[in-house]
Design a protein around this motif. Sequence first.
Motif, PDB file in Angstrom:
ATOM      1  N   ARG A 102       0.103   5.555  -5.032  1.00 56.68           N
ATOM      2  CA  ARG A 102      -1.038   7.073  -4.219  1.00 56.68           C
ATOM      3  C   ARG A 102      -2.543   5.870  -4.688  1.00 56.68           C
ATOM      4  O   ARG A 102      -2.490   5.924  -6.557  1.00 56.68           O
ATOM      5  N   ASN A 103      -3.632   6.012  -3.945  1.00 57.01           N
ATOM      6  CA  ASN A 103      -4.339   5.405  -4.090  1.00 57.01           C
ATOM      7  C   ASN A 103      -5.849   6.696  -4.375  1.00 57.01           C
ATOM      8  O   ASN A 103      -4.961   7.605  -4.185  1.00 57.01           O
ATOM      9  N   HIS A 132       1.184  -1.277   0.286  1.00 61.37           N
ATOM     10  CA  HIS A 132      -0.412   0.135  -0.376  1.00 61.37           C
ATOM     11  C   HIS A 132       0.661   1.389   0.163  1.00 61.37           C
ATOM     12  O   HIS A 132       0.309   2.445  -0.720  1.00 61.37           O
ATOM     13  N   GLU A 176      -7.063  13.573  -1.183  1.00 61.79           N
ATOM     14  CA  GLU A 176      -6.576  14.001  -0.205  1.00 61.79           C
ATOM     15  C   GLU A 176      -5.801  15.179  -0.434  1.00 61.79           C
ATOM     16  O   GLU A 176      -5.562  16.202   0.488  1.00 61.79           O
ATOM     17  N   TYR A 177      -5.064  14.839  -0.970  1.00 66.39           N
ATOM     18  CA  TYR A 177      -4.005  15.969  -1.725  1.00 66.39           C
ATOM     19  C   TYR A 177      -4.698  17.325  -1.912  1.00 66.39           C
ATOM     20  O   TYR A 177      -4.047  18.464  -1.718  1.00 66.39           O
ATOM     21  N   ASP A 228      -7.930   8.105  -2.428  1.00 68.75           N
ATOM     22  CA  ASP A 228      -8.059   8.440  -1.003  1.00 68.75           C
ATOM     23  C   ASP A 228      -6.702   9.392  -0.926  1.00 68.75           C
ATOM     24  O   ASP A 228      -6.946  10.644  -0.890  1.00 68.75           O
ATOM     25  N   ASP A 229      -5.924   8.720  -1.339  1.00 72.09           N
ATOM     26  CA  ASP A 229      -4.251   9.477  -1.220  1.00 72.09           C
ATOM     27  C   ASP A 229      -4.167  10.777  -2.281  1.00 72.09           C
ATOM     28  O   ASP A 229      -3.733  11.700  -2.347  1.00 72.09           O
ATOM     29  N   LYS A 242       2.122   9.710  -0.111  1.00 75.96           N
ATOM     30  CA  LYS A 242       0.986   9.089   0.827  1.00 75.96           C
ATOM     31  C   LYS A 242       0.837  10.991   1.231  1.00 75.96           C
ATOM     32  O   LYS A 242       1.843  11.370   1.758  1.00 75.96           O
ATOM     33  N   THR A 243      -0.477  11.429   1.648  1.00 75.79           N
ATOM     34  CA  THR A 243      -0.264  12.964   2.243  1.00 75.79           C
ATOM     35  C   THR A 243      -0.737  12.324   3.759  1.00 75.79           C
ATOM     36  O   THR A 243      -0.783  13.264   5.298  1.00 75.79           O
ATOM     37  N   VAL A 269      -0.237   5.696   6.614  1.00 77.58           N
ATOM     38  CA  VAL A 269      -0.121   4.748   5.770  1.00 77.58           C
ATOM     39  C   VAL A 269      -0.217   3.101   6.441  1.00 77.58           C
ATOM     40  O   VAL A 269       0.821   3.251   6.768  1.00 77.58           O
TER      41      VAL A 269
END
Length: 85
Positions: free
Chosen positions: A33-34, A29, A40-41, A36-37, A79-80, A83
């Motif tokens: 970046r999925n 994971h 979120e940015y 959601d990642d 990822k923001t 994780v």
Amino acid sequence: NAFLLNVVTPLYSIVKAEAEASRAGNAPHAAWRNYDDMNEYFWTTRCFSQLSWPLKLESNYFVEPAKEREKKIKQKVGKTGFVER
């Protein structure tokens, strides 16, 4: 047509590249970046200063995972948040 070419297509391309990097969800994971990642940015004002308007396609948000590895170019936005390991 301009919105499709200058906004939708670049965003679609990076989402597609990240999905391919996931190896059908089998990659760790933290390695990709999925949705959601990436979503979120856009929660931060910092992102809009980096992406600007019109979108700066040279921004590290648009660095594709394969190109990052192959050419050792600048790191993409990762990822923001949390994780999962």
